[in-house]
Design a protein around this motif. Structure first.
Motif, mmCIF file in Angstrom:
data_model
loop_
_atom_site.group_PDB
_atom_site.id
_atom_site.type_symbol
_atom_site.label_atom_id
_atom_site.label_comp_id
_atom_site.label_asym_id
_atom_site.label_seq_id
_atom_site.Cartn_x
_atom_site.Cartn_y
_atom_site.Cartn_z
ATOM 1 N N LYS A 1 -8.309 4.633 1.986
ATOM 2 C CA LYS A 1 -9.714 5.213 2.716
ATOM 3 C C LYS A 1 -10.815 4.975 1.498
ATOM 4 O O LYS A 1 -12.126 4.664 1.491
ATOM 5 C CB LYS A 1 -9.274 6.937 1.787
ATOM 6 N N GLN A 2 -10.366 4.371 0.253
ATOM 7 C CA GLN A 2 -11.021 3.881 -1.111
ATOM 8 C C GLN A 2 -11.990 2.007 0.220
ATOM 9 O O GLN A 2 -13.194 1.994 -0.372
ATOM 10 C CB GLN A 2 -10.476 3.255 -1.762
ATOM 11 N N ALA A 3 -11.018 1.459 0.956
ATOM 12 C CA ALA A 3 -11.280 0.605 1.063
ATOM 13 C C ALA A 3 -12.149 0.352 2.500
ATOM 14 O O ALA A 3 -13.285 -0.338 2.027
ATOM 15 C CB ALA A 3 -9.984 -0.055 1.604
ATOM 16 N N ALA A 4 -12.124 1.367 2.991
ATOM 17 C CA ALA A 4 -13.851 2.015 4.553
ATOM 18 C C ALA A 4 -14.566 2.315 3.902
ATOM 19 O O ALA A 4 -15.189 2.084 4.183
ATOM 20 C CB ALA A 4 -12.751 3.030 4.930
ATOM 21 N N ASP A 5 -14.424 3.101 2.538
ATOM 22 C CA ASP A 5 -14.969 3.235 1.745
ATOM 23 C C ASP A 5 -16.303 2.502 1.062
ATOM 24 O O ASP A 5 -17.720 2.410 0.977
ATOM 25 C CB ASP A 5 -15.197 4.737 0.716
ATOM 26 N N GLU A 6 -15.703 1.586 0.018
ATOM 27 C CA GLU A 6 -16.517 0.784 -0.104
ATOM 28 C C GLU A 6 -17.059 -0.308 0.888
ATOM 29 O O GLU A 6 -18.070 -1.249 1.050
ATOM 30 C CB GLU A 6 -15.272 -0.306 -0.620
ATOM 31 N N HIS A 7 -16.305 -0.181 2.293
ATOM 32 C CA HIS A 7 -16.769 -1.677 3.372
ATOM 33 C C HIS A 7 -18.334 -0.666 3.682
ATOM 34 O O HIS A 7 -18.778 -1.374 3.938
ATOM 35 C CB HIS A 7 -15.565 -1.501 3.883
ATOM 36 N N ALA A 8 -17.851 0.636 4.149
ATOM 37 C CA ALA A 8 -18.890 0.960 4.480
ATOM 38 C C ALA A 8 -20.339 0.669 3.441
ATOM 39 O O ALA A 8 -21.293 0.600 4.032
ATOM 40 C CB ALA A 8 -18.952 3.050 4.405
ATOM 41 N N LEU B 1 -19.910 -8.416 1.979
ATOM 42 C CA LEU B 1 -19.091 -7.936 2.888
ATOM 43 C C LEU B 1 -17.141 -9.505 2.525
ATOM 44 O O LEU B 1 -16.005 -8.912 2.504
ATOM 45 C CB LEU B 1 -19.061 -8.248 3.953
ATOM 46 N N GLU B 2 -18.055 -10.270 2.206
ATOM 47 C CA GLU B 2 -17.354 -11.407 1.322
ATOM 48 C C GLU B 2 -16.253 -10.887 0.366
ATOM 49 O O GLU B 2 -15.391 -11.260 0.305
ATOM 50 C CB GLU B 2 -18.310 -13.038 1.337
ATOM 51 N N ALA B 3 -16.659 -10.462 -0.633
ATOM 52 C CA ALA B 3 -16.109 -10.471 -1.690
ATOM 53 C C ALA B 3 -15.738 -9.114 -0.864
ATOM 54 O O ALA B 3 -13.945 -8.910 -2.032
ATOM 55 C CB ALA B 3 -17.369 -9.615 -3.044
ATOM 56 N N TRP B 4 -15.623 -8.179 -0.847
ATOM 57 C CA TRP B 4 -14.773 -7.213 -0.184
ATOM 58 C C TRP B 4 -13.820 -7.574 0.195
ATOM 59 O O TRP B 4 -12.386 -7.225 0.171
ATOM 60 C CB TRP B 4 -16.065 -6.257 1.011
ATOM 61 N N ALA B 5 -13.803 -8.435 1.394
ATOM 62 C CA ALA B 5 -12.688 -8.876 2.374
ATOM 63 C C ALA B 5 -11.694 -9.932 1.449
ATOM 64 O O ALA B 5 -10.201 -9.869 1.349
ATOM 65 C CB ALA B 5 -13.187 -10.042 3.065
ATOM 66 N N GLU B 6 -12.320 -10.442 0.263
ATOM 67 C CA GLU B 6 -11.306 -11.138 -0.495
ATOM 68 C C GLU B 6 -10.167 -10.279 -1.070
ATOM 69 O O GLU B 6 -9.132 -10.517 -1.628
ATOM 70 C CB GLU B 6 -12.447 -12.147 -2.071
ATOM 71 N N LYS B 7 -11.332 -8.726 -1.695
ATOM 72 C CA LYS B 7 -11.147 -7.540 -2.568
ATOM 73 C C LYS B 7 -9.567 -6.902 -1.514
ATOM 74 O O LYS B 7 -8.368 -7.137 -2.331
ATOM 75 C CB LYS B 7 -11.688 -6.777 -3.315
ATOM 76 N N TRP B 8 -9.715 -6.618 -0.296
ATOM 77 C CA TRP B 8 -8.571 -5.572 0.355
ATOM 78 C C TRP B 8 -8.274 -6.289 1.257
ATOM 79 O O TRP B 8 -7.257 -5.553 2.120
ATOM 80 C CB TRP B 8 -9.811 -4.437 1.145
ATOM 81 N N LEU B 9 -7.960 -7.562 2.242
ATOM 82 C CA LEU B 9 -7.932 -7.821 3.016
ATOM 83 C C LEU B 9 -6.601 -9.256 2.569
ATOM 84 O O LEU B 9 -6.162 -9.813 1.918
ATOM 85 C CB LEU B 9 -8.320 -8.347 3.849
ATOM 86 N N ARG B 10 -5.080 -8.465 3.349
ATOM 87 C CA ARG B 10 -4.328 -9.220 2.414
ATOM 88 C C ARG B 10 -3.343 -9.785 3.613
ATOM 89 O O ARG B 10 -2.558 -9.104 4.478
ATOM 90 C CB ARG B 10 -3.271 -8.184 2.352
ATOM 91 N N PRO B 11 -3.570 -10.260 4.771
ATOM 92 C CA PRO B 11 -2.943 -11.323 6.019
ATOM 93 C C PRO B 11 -1.210 -10.848 4.956
ATOM 94 O O PRO B 11 -1.005 -11.079 4.196
ATOM 95 C CB PRO B 11 -3.382 -13.006 6.310
ATOM 96 N N GLY B 12 -0.927 -11.091 6.526
ATOM 97 C CA GLY B 12 1.035 -10.665 5.711
ATOM 98 C C GLY B 12 1.612 -9.918 7.019
ATOM 99 O O GLY B 12 2.897 -10.187 7.768
ATOM 100 N N LYS B 13 0.854 -9.111 7.634
ATOM 101 C CA LYS B 13 1.462 -8.253 8.797
ATOM 102 C C LYS B 13 0.326 -8.068 10.181
ATOM 103 O O LYS B 13 0.006 -7.347 10.718
ATOM 104 C CB LYS B 13 1.538 -6.554 8.715
ATOM 105 N N CYS B 14 -0.086 -9.188 10.556
ATOM 106 C CA CYS B 14 -1.442 -9.568 11.698
ATOM 107 C C CYS B 14 -0.959 -8.778 12.660
ATOM 108 O O CYS B 14 -1.894 -8.537 13.291
ATOM 109 C CB CYS B 14 -2.101 -10.861 11.257
ATOM 110 N N CYS C 1 -2.111 -4.020 4.414
ATOM 111 C CA CYS C 1 -3.482 -5.097 4.631
ATOM 112 C C CYS C 1 -4.326 -3.086 4.154
ATOM 113 O O CYS C 1 -4.571 -2.888 5.489
ATOM 114 C CB CYS C 1 -3.222 -6.020 4.984
ATOM 115 N N ALA C 2 -5.040 -3.123 3.299
ATOM 116 C CA ALA C 2 -5.704 -1.630 3.286
ATOM 117 C C ALA C 2 -6.029 -1.564 3.733
ATOM 118 O O ALA C 2 -7.011 -0.789 4.262
ATOM 119 C CB ALA C 2 -5.704 -1.487 1.579
#
Ligand code: SF4
Length: 421
Positions: A223-230, A239-252, A26-27
Protein backbone atom coordinates in the motif's frame (compact mmCIF):
# COMPACT_ATOMS: atom_id res chain seq x y z
CA UNK A 1 -20.48 -22.52 -1.26
CA UNK A 2 -19.64 -21.10 -4.67
CA UNK A 3 -21.37 -22.90 -7.48
CA UNK A 4 -19.92 -21.27 -10.58
CA UNK A 5 -18.12 -23.78 -12.80
CA UNK A 6 -17.26 -20.89 -15.14
CA UNK A 7 -13.83 -20.19 -13.70
CA UNK A 8 -12.76 -17.93 -16.56
CA UNK A 9 -15.48 -15.38 -15.80
CA UNK A 10 -14.37 -14.77 -12.22
CA UNK A 11 -13.03 -11.44 -11.14
CA UNK A 12 -9.82 -11.29 -9.18
CA UNK A 13 -9.45 -9.28 -5.99
CA UNK A 14 -6.85 -6.48 -5.99
CA UNK A 15 -4.71 -8.70 -3.72
CA UNK A 16 -5.41 -12.19 -4.98
CA UNK A 17 -4.22 -15.30 -3.20
CA UNK A 18 -2.32 -16.39 -6.31
CA UNK A 19 -0.28 -13.14 -6.26
CA UNK A 20 0.59 -13.26 -2.55
CA UNK A 21 4.10 -14.66 -3.05
CA UNK A 22 4.88 -12.08 -5.73
CA UNK A 23 3.52 -9.11 -3.77
CA UNK A 24 5.38 -10.31 -0.70
CA UNK A 25 8.69 -10.40 -2.60
CA UNK A 26 8.07 -7.27 -4.67
CA UNK A 27 6.06 -4.65 -2.82
CA UNK A 28 5.82 -2.44 -5.93
CA UNK A 29 4.28 -5.11 -8.18
CA UNK A 30 0.72 -4.25 -7.20
CA UNK A 31 1.18 -0.52 -7.88
CA UNK A 32 2.72 -1.27 -11.26
CA UNK A 33 -0.01 -3.67 -12.35
CA UNK A 34 -3.26 -2.65 -10.64
CA UNK A 35 -4.36 -0.40 -13.51
CA UNK A 36 -2.90 -2.53 -16.29
CA UNK A 37 -5.53 -3.75 -18.76
CA UNK A 38 -6.05 -7.47 -18.35
CA UNK A 39 -3.80 -9.47 -20.65
CA UNK A 40 -5.13 -11.93 -23.17
CA UNK A 41 -5.49 -15.33 -21.54
CA UNK A 42 -2.63 -17.61 -22.61
CA UNK A 43 -3.44 -21.05 -23.95
CA UNK A 44 -1.66 -22.58 -20.94
CA UNK A 45 -3.79 -20.57 -18.50
CA UNK A 46 -6.90 -21.55 -20.47
CA UNK A 47 -6.02 -25.24 -20.25
CA UNK A 48 -5.54 -24.87 -16.49
CA UNK A 49 -8.92 -23.18 -16.19
CA UNK A 50 -10.58 -25.89 -18.31
CA UNK A 51 -9.03 -28.56 -16.06
CA UNK A 52 -10.47 -26.86 -12.98
CA UNK A 53 -13.88 -26.65 -14.60
CA UNK A 54 -13.81 -30.35 -15.52
CA UNK A 55 -12.69 -31.26 -11.98
CA UNK A 56 -15.44 -29.18 -10.43
CA UNK A 57 -18.08 -30.86 -12.59
CA UNK A 58 -16.75 -34.28 -11.56
CA UNK A 59 -16.81 -33.36 -7.87
CA UNK A 60 -20.32 -31.94 -8.05
CA UNK A 61 -21.52 -35.23 -9.52
CA UNK A 62 -23.22 -33.90 -12.65
CA UNK A 63 -22.81 -35.48 -16.11
CA UNK A 64 -19.26 -36.86 -16.32
CA UNK A 65 -17.05 -34.72 -18.57
CA UNK A 66 -15.61 -36.76 -21.44
CA UNK A 67 -13.00 -36.57 -24.17
CA UNK A 68 -13.91 -34.07 -26.84
CA UNK A 69 -16.19 -31.92 -24.64
CA UNK A 70 -15.56 -28.20 -25.02
CA UNK A 71 -14.83 -26.00 -22.01
CA UNK A 72 -15.23 -22.27 -22.57
CA UNK A 73 -12.70 -20.07 -20.76
CA UNK A 74 -12.20 -16.31 -20.87
CA UNK A 75 -10.40 -16.34 -24.21
CA UNK A 76 -10.50 -19.87 -25.57
CA UNK A 77 -12.64 -22.90 -26.34
CA UNK A 78 -10.65 -25.80 -24.92
CA UNK A 79 -11.28 -29.36 -26.08
CA UNK A 80 -11.11 -31.79 -23.17
CA UNK A 81 -8.25 -34.20 -23.88
CA UNK A 82 -6.60 -37.07 -22.06
CA UNK A 83 -4.17 -34.81 -20.22
CA UNK A 84 -6.95 -32.60 -18.86
CA UNK A 85 -9.04 -35.60 -17.83
CA UNK A 86 -6.06 -37.31 -16.18
CA UNK A 87 -5.21 -34.19 -14.13
CA UNK A 88 -8.82 -33.68 -13.06
CA UNK A 89 -9.21 -37.37 -12.15
CA UNK A 90 -6.08 -37.42 -9.98
CA UNK A 91 -7.27 -34.36 -8.07
CA UNK A 92 -10.87 -35.56 -7.72
CA UNK A 93 -9.67 -39.01 -6.58
CA UNK A 94 -7.54 -37.38 -3.89
CA UNK A 95 -10.36 -35.12 -2.69
CA UNK A 96 -12.79 -38.05 -2.49
CA UNK A 97 -10.26 -40.26 -0.69
CA UNK A 98 -9.53 -37.46 1.78
CA UNK A 99 -13.22 -36.99 2.52
CA UNK A 100 -13.61 -40.77 2.99
CA UNK A 101 -10.72 -40.89 5.44
CA UNK A 102 -11.93 -37.89 7.44
CA UNK A 103 -14.32 -37.58 10.31
CA UNK A 104 -14.01 -41.01 12.05
CA UNK A 105 -17.76 -41.50 12.01
CA UNK A 106 -18.70 -37.84 12.00
CA UNK A 107 -19.66 -36.42 8.60
CA UNK A 108 -16.80 -34.30 7.19
CA UNK A 109 -17.65 -31.08 5.34
CA UNK A 110 -16.58 -30.60 1.74
CA UNK A 111 -16.64 -27.14 0.20
CA UNK A 112 -15.96 -27.06 -3.55
CA UNK A 113 -14.53 -23.91 -5.15
CA UNK A 114 -15.16 -21.87 -2.04
CA UNK A 115 -14.70 -18.14 -2.52
CA UNK A 116 -13.34 -16.12 0.35
CA UNK A 117 -12.71 -12.53 1.28
CA UNK A 118 -9.90 -11.38 3.56
CA UNK A 119 -11.78 -8.14 4.28
CA UNK A 120 -12.38 -8.98 7.98
CA UNK A 121 -8.59 -8.75 8.52
CA UNK A 122 -8.75 -5.02 7.86
CA UNK A 123 -5.97 -4.99 5.25
CA UNK A 124 -5.50 -2.00 2.95
CA UNK A 125 -6.75 -3.77 -0.20
CA UNK A 126 -9.74 -5.81 -1.25
CA UNK A 127 -8.21 -9.29 -0.91
CA UNK A 128 -9.51 -12.78 -1.56
CA UNK A 129 -9.58 -15.77 -3.84
CA UNK A 130 -11.15 -19.16 -4.42
CA UNK A 131 -9.99 -22.39 -2.79
CA UNK A 132 -10.39 -25.45 -5.05
CA UNK A 133 -11.48 -27.78 -2.23
CA UNK A 134 -11.82 -27.30 1.51
CA UNK A 135 -12.48 -30.24 3.82
CA UNK A 136 -13.26 -30.02 7.51
CA UNK A 137 -12.73 -32.99 9.78
CA UNK A 138 -14.61 -32.24 13.01
CA UNK A 139 -13.17 -35.29 14.76
CA UNK A 140 -9.54 -34.19 14.32
CA UNK A 141 -10.48 -30.50 14.26
CA UNK A 142 -8.54 -30.31 11.01
CA UNK A 143 -9.15 -27.99 8.08
CA UNK A 144 -7.70 -29.13 4.75
CA UNK A 145 -7.23 -27.07 1.63
CA UNK A 146 -6.49 -28.90 -1.63
CA UNK A 147 -5.20 -27.01 -4.64
CA UNK A 148 -5.08 -28.42 -8.17
CA UNK A 149 -2.23 -27.22 -10.36
CA UNK A 150 -2.32 -28.34 -13.98
CA UNK A 151 0.85 -26.49 -14.99
CA UNK A 152 4.31 -28.02 -15.23
CA UNK A 153 6.21 -25.35 -13.30
CA UNK A 154 7.05 -27.17 -10.07
CA UNK A 155 5.41 -25.56 -7.03
CA UNK A 156 6.60 -26.27 -3.50
CA UNK A 157 4.03 -26.69 -0.76
CA UNK A 158 6.22 -25.86 2.26
CA UNK A 159 5.60 -22.30 3.43
CA UNK A 160 3.69 -21.58 0.21
CA UNK A 161 2.04 -18.12 0.64
CA UNK A 162 -0.76 -18.88 -1.85
CA UNK A 163 -1.76 -22.03 0.03
CA UNK A 164 -1.58 -20.23 3.36
CA UNK A 165 -3.80 -17.49 1.98
CA UNK A 166 -6.32 -20.15 0.93
CA UNK A 167 -6.14 -21.69 4.40
CA UNK A 168 -6.70 -18.31 6.01
CA UNK A 169 -9.58 -17.64 3.62
CA UNK A 170 -11.10 -21.03 4.45
CA UNK A 171 -10.94 -20.20 8.17
CA UNK A 172 -12.68 -16.87 7.57
CA UNK A 173 -15.25 -18.34 5.17
CA UNK A 174 -16.25 -21.01 7.67
CA UNK A 175 -16.55 -19.21 11.00
CA UNK A 176 -17.57 -21.28 13.96
CA UNK A 177 -15.50 -24.36 13.05
CA UNK A 178 -13.21 -25.53 15.84
CA UNK A 179 -9.83 -25.85 14.11
CA UNK A 180 -6.55 -27.03 15.64
CA UNK A 181 -4.68 -28.25 12.61
CA UNK A 182 -4.48 -27.01 9.06
CA UNK A 183 -3.26 -29.14 6.14
CA UNK A 184 -2.57 -27.63 2.74
CA UNK A 185 -2.05 -29.90 -0.26
CA UNK A 186 -0.93 -29.37 -3.84
CA UNK A 187 -2.04 -31.88 -6.47
CA UNK A 188 0.18 -31.30 -9.48
CA UNK A 189 -0.24 -34.25 -11.84
CA UNK A 190 2.10 -33.08 -14.59
CA UNK A 191 5.08 -32.05 -12.50
CA UNK A 192 7.21 -34.79 -10.95
CA UNK A 193 8.56 -33.57 -7.62
CA UNK A 194 10.84 -35.15 -5.05
CA UNK A 195 7.93 -35.17 -2.57
CA UNK A 196 5.48 -36.67 -5.10
CA UNK A 197 2.82 -35.22 -7.37
CA UNK A 198 0.58 -34.82 -4.30
CA UNK A 199 2.35 -33.10 -1.42
CA UNK A 200 1.11 -31.58 1.80
CA UNK A 201 2.14 -29.46 4.74
CA UNK A 202 0.41 -29.51 8.13
CA UNK A 203 0.72 -26.78 10.74
CA UNK A 204 -1.05 -25.65 13.87
CA UNK A 205 -3.70 -22.98 13.43
CA UNK A 206 -1.65 -20.72 15.75
CA UNK A 207 1.14 -20.71 13.13
CA UNK A 208 -1.39 -19.54 10.56
CA UNK A 209 -2.48 -16.71 12.85
CA UNK A 210 1.19 -15.67 13.30
CA UNK A 211 1.66 -15.78 9.54
CA UNK A 212 -1.40 -13.54 9.11
CA UNK A 213 0.40 -10.75 10.97
CA UNK A 214 3.26 -11.03 8.45
CA UNK A 215 0.73 -11.02 5.59
CA UNK A 216 -0.74 -7.76 6.83
CA UNK A 217 2.74 -6.23 7.06
CA UNK A 218 3.34 -7.25 3.41
CA UNK A 219 -0.01 -5.77 2.38
CA UNK A 220 0.76 -2.48 4.10
CA UNK A 221 4.18 -2.40 2.40
CA UNK A 222 2.45 -2.74 -0.96
CA UNK A 223 0.00 0.00 0.00
CA UNK A 224 2.84 2.35 0.87
CA UNK A 225 4.53 1.53 -2.44
CA UNK A 226 1.24 2.23 -4.26
CA UNK A 227 0.81 5.57 -2.50
CA UNK A 228 4.39 6.62 -3.29
CA UNK A 229 3.91 5.50 -6.91
CA UNK A 230 0.83 7.70 -7.21
CA UNK A 231 2.75 10.61 -5.67
CA UNK A 232 5.37 10.37 -8.46
CA UNK A 233 2.68 11.71 -10.79
CA UNK A 234 4.31 10.32 -13.91
CA UNK A 235 7.67 12.12 -13.27
CA UNK A 236 10.32 9.89 -14.89
CA UNK A 237 13.10 10.76 -12.43
CA UNK A 238 10.90 10.13 -9.40
CA UNK A 239 9.60 6.90 -10.94
CA UNK A 240 13.14 5.63 -11.45
CA UNK A 241 13.94 6.20 -7.78
CA UNK A 242 10.62 4.59 -6.85
CA UNK A 243 11.43 1.49 -8.95
CA UNK A 244 14.82 1.20 -7.30
CA UNK A 245 13.21 1.36 -3.85
CA UNK A 246 10.18 -0.90 -4.31
CA UNK A 247 10.69 -3.39 -7.14
CA UNK A 248 12.36 -6.69 -6.26
CA UNK A 249 12.61 -9.23 -9.12
CA UNK A 250 12.53 -12.88 -8.04
CA UNK A 251 8.89 -13.94 -8.39
CA UNK A 252 8.14 -12.28 -11.70
CA UNK A 253 6.51 -15.19 -13.53
CA UNK A 254 2.90 -14.29 -14.40
CA UNK A 255 3.39 -10.67 -13.24
CA UNK A 256 1.46 -8.44 -15.64
CA UNK A 257 4.45 -6.07 -15.71
CA UNK A 258 6.98 -8.75 -16.66
CA UNK A 259 7.36 -7.42 -20.21
CA UNK A 260 7.89 -3.76 -19.32
CA UNK A 261 9.06 -3.65 -15.70
CA UNK A 262 12.15 -1.36 -15.54
CA UNK A 263 13.77 -3.23 -12.65
CA UNK A 264 13.41 -6.65 -14.25
CA UNK A 265 14.79 -5.28 -17.50
CA UNK A 266 17.80 -3.84 -15.66
CA UNK A 267 18.40 -7.07 -13.77
CA UNK A 268 18.10 -9.15 -16.95
CA UNK A 269 20.56 -6.96 -18.83
CA UNK A 270 22.93 -7.08 -15.83
CA UNK A 271 22.71 -10.86 -15.91
CA UNK A 272 23.41 -10.90 -19.64
CA UNK A 273 26.42 -8.69 -18.88
CA UNK A 274 28.00 -11.70 -17.15
CA UNK A 275 28.94 -13.00 -20.56
CA UNK A 276 30.55 -9.88 -21.91
CA UNK A 277 33.81 -8.17 -21.01
CA UNK A 278 34.28 -4.43 -20.51
CA UNK A 279 34.52 -4.00 -24.27
CA UNK A 280 31.16 -5.74 -24.75
CA UNK A 281 32.88 -8.74 -26.34
CA UNK A 282 31.58 -12.22 -25.45
CA UNK A 283 33.98 -13.86 -22.99
CA UNK A 284 32.83 -17.42 -23.63
CA UNK A 285 36.32 -18.55 -24.58
CA UNK A 286 37.93 -17.44 -21.34
CA UNK A 287 39.19 -20.57 -19.49
CA UNK A 288 37.37 -19.63 -16.26
CA UNK A 289 34.07 -19.69 -18.18
CA UNK A 290 34.46 -23.40 -19.01
CA UNK A 291 34.44 -24.70 -15.42
CA UNK A 292 31.37 -26.73 -14.25
CA UNK A 293 30.73 -23.97 -11.66
CA UNK A 294 30.59 -21.31 -14.38
CA UNK A 295 28.19 -23.49 -16.39
CA UNK A 296 25.93 -23.98 -13.32
CA UNK A 297 25.96 -20.21 -12.75
CA UNK A 298 24.98 -19.64 -16.38
CA UNK A 299 22.15 -22.22 -16.25
CA UNK A 300 20.57 -20.42 -13.29
CA UNK A 301 20.95 -17.06 -15.04
CA UNK A 302 19.55 -18.42 -18.31
CA UNK A 303 16.27 -19.50 -16.66
CA UNK A 304 15.66 -15.93 -15.60
CA UNK A 305 16.81 -14.45 -18.88
CA UNK A 306 14.67 -16.82 -20.96
CA UNK A 307 11.58 -15.88 -18.96
CA UNK A 308 12.31 -12.19 -19.45
CA UNK A 309 12.94 -12.58 -23.18
CA UNK A 310 9.58 -14.39 -23.58
CA UNK A 311 7.79 -11.69 -21.59
CA UNK A 312 9.52 -8.92 -23.56
CA UNK A 313 8.49 -10.52 -26.87
CA UNK A 314 4.92 -10.90 -25.62
CA UNK A 315 4.88 -7.24 -24.62
CA UNK A 316 6.14 -6.17 -28.05
CA UNK A 317 3.41 -8.30 -29.64
CA UNK A 318 0.75 -6.75 -27.39
CA UNK A 319 1.97 -3.25 -28.41
CA UNK A 320 1.67 -4.19 -32.07
CA UNK A 321 -1.80 -5.68 -31.56
CA UNK A 322 -2.80 -2.41 -29.90
CA UNK A 323 -1.76 -0.50 -33.03
CA UNK A 324 1.74 0.73 -32.03
CA UNK A 325 4.28 -1.83 -33.24
CA UNK A 326 7.92 -1.16 -32.23
CA UNK A 327 9.71 0.76 -35.02
CA UNK A 328 10.95 -1.61 -37.72
CA UNK A 329 8.39 -4.32 -36.89
CA UNK A 330 4.94 -5.18 -38.27
CA UNK A 331 2.30 -7.81 -37.76
CA UNK A 332 1.78 -10.47 -40.43
CA UNK A 333 -0.54 -13.47 -40.48
CA UNK A 334 0.83 -16.78 -39.32
CA UNK A 335 -0.54 -19.96 -40.85
CA UNK A 336 -1.45 -23.32 -39.35
CA UNK A 337 -1.26 -26.69 -41.10
CA UNK A 338 -3.41 -27.12 -44.24
CA UNK A 339 -6.91 -28.49 -43.64
CA UNK A 340 -9.43 -29.92 -46.08
CA UNK A 341 -11.88 -27.28 -47.20
CA UNK A 342 -15.09 -29.37 -47.53
CA UNK A 343 -16.95 -32.09 -45.61
CA UNK A 344 -15.14 -35.44 -45.40
CA UNK A 345 -17.48 -37.34 -47.77
CA UNK A 346 -17.00 -34.77 -50.52
CA UNK A 347 -13.21 -34.71 -50.12
CA UNK A 348 -13.03 -38.53 -50.29
CA UNK A 349 -15.25 -38.61 -53.39
CA UNK A 350 -13.19 -35.86 -55.05
CA UNK A 351 -9.90 -37.55 -54.23
CA UNK A 352 -11.25 -40.69 -55.88
CA UNK A 353 -12.56 -38.84 -58.95
CA UNK A 354 -9.74 -36.34 -59.43
CA UNK A 355 -6.69 -38.27 -58.27
CA UNK A 356 -7.89 -41.91 -58.67
CA UNK A 357 -7.19 -42.68 -54.99
CA UNK A 358 -8.93 -45.47 -53.07
CA UNK A 359 -9.82 -45.76 -49.37
CA UNK A 360 -6.40 -47.23 -48.42
CA UNK A 361 -4.68 -44.21 -49.94
CA UNK A 362 -6.96 -41.74 -48.23
CA UNK A 363 -7.28 -43.10 -44.69
CA UNK A 364 -4.74 -43.98 -42.01
CA UNK A 365 -5.86 -46.62 -39.54
CA UNK A 366 -3.76 -46.31 -36.43
CA UNK A 367 -3.62 -48.35 -33.28
CA UNK A 368 -4.77 -46.19 -30.38
CA UNK A 369 -2.23 -45.22 -27.73
CA UNK A 370 -2.10 -47.07 -24.36
CA UNK A 371 -3.52 -43.94 -22.70
CA UNK A 372 -6.50 -43.88 -25.09
CA UNK A 373 -7.17 -47.60 -24.51
CA UNK A 374 -6.95 -47.04 -20.72
CA UNK A 375 -9.78 -44.53 -21.06
CA UNK A 376 -11.95 -47.11 -22.79
CA UNK A 377 -11.29 -50.04 -20.45
CA UNK A 378 -11.18 -48.06 -17.20
CA UNK A 379 -8.84 -48.48 -14.21
CA UNK A 380 -9.50 -52.19 -13.62
CA UNK A 381 -9.06 -53.06 -17.30
CA UNK A 382 -5.92 -50.94 -17.56
CA UNK A 383 -4.26 -52.99 -14.77
CA UNK A 384 -4.60 -56.14 -16.93
CA UNK A 385 -2.89 -54.42 -19.86
CA UNK A 386 0.16 -53.22 -17.94
CA UNK A 387 2.49 -55.87 -19.36
CA UNK A 388 1.52 -54.92 -22.92
CA UNK A 389 3.10 -51.51 -23.11
CA UNK A 390 6.59 -50.10 -22.72
CA UNK A 391 7.61 -46.68 -21.59
CA UNK A 392 10.54 -45.87 -23.82
CA UNK A 393 13.31 -43.61 -22.66
CA UNK A 394 13.53 -40.96 -25.34
CA UNK A 395 16.54 -39.08 -24.04
CA UNK A 396 18.08 -37.54 -20.96
CA UNK A 397 17.08 -34.23 -19.44
CA UNK A 398 19.28 -31.99 -17.34
CA UNK A 399 17.27 -30.80 -14.33
CA UNK A 400 18.07 -29.08 -11.04
CA UNK A 401 19.27 -31.70 -8.55
CA UNK A 402 16.26 -31.31 -6.24
CA UNK A 403 13.59 -30.77 -8.92
CA UNK A 404 12.19 -34.26 -9.33
CA UNK A 405 11.78 -37.63 -7.64
CA UNK A 406 13.02 -39.44 -10.75
CA UNK A 407 16.24 -41.45 -10.11
CA UNK A 408 19.52 -40.47 -11.78
CA UNK A 409 19.80 -41.74 -15.35
CA UNK A 410 22.54 -44.38 -15.61
CA UNK A 411 25.76 -43.36 -17.33
CA UNK A 412 25.63 -43.87 -21.10
CA UNK A 413 28.29 -46.61 -20.90
CA UNK A 414 26.20 -48.58 -18.33
CA UNK A 415 23.14 -48.22 -20.54
CA UNK A 416 25.12 -49.50 -23.52
CA UNK A 417 26.18 -52.60 -21.62
CA UNK A 418 22.62 -53.13 -20.32
CA UNK A 419 21.38 -53.09 -23.90
CA UNK A 420 24.05 -55.46 -25.23
CA UNK A 421 24.08 -58.00 -22.37
S1 SF4 B 1 8.16 -7.94 -13.06
FE1 SF4 B 1 9.04 -8.65 -11.14
S2 SF4 B 1 10.15 -6.91 -10.33
FE2 SF4 B 1 8.77 -6.12 -11.88
S3 SF4 B 1 6.91 -5.56 -10.81
FE3 SF4 B 1 6.61 -7.63 -11.49
S4 SF4 B 1 7.28 -8.91 -9.77
FE4 SF4 B 1 8.12 -6.83 -9.44
Amino acid sequence: MSSSPDHGARDHAVWSASATARNWQCAGALALTMNTPEQRESIHAARGTATHQVAEKMLRGGPTPKLGDIEATKGHQIEVDEEILASAEMYVGYVIDTVRCSGAGTAPLLMIEQRFDLGPLGGPFEAGGTADAVIYDGYLKRLQVIDLKHGMGVVDVKGNPQLRTYALGALLANPGLAVDQVTVTIVQPRAPHRDGKIRSETFHVADLIDWTADLLVAMRRSKQAADEHAACGGNAVLLEAWAEKWLRPGKCKFCAAEGWCPKLRKKSLDVAGLWFDDMDRPKLNAPAEQSPEAVARDLAALDMLEDWIKARRAYAHALAEAGTPPPGYRLVDSYGHRKWGAPEAKIVADLKAVAGLDADDVYDRKLKTPAAIDKIVGKAGAEKLKSMWLKQITGRTLVKADATDRPDAPAMADRYFEATE
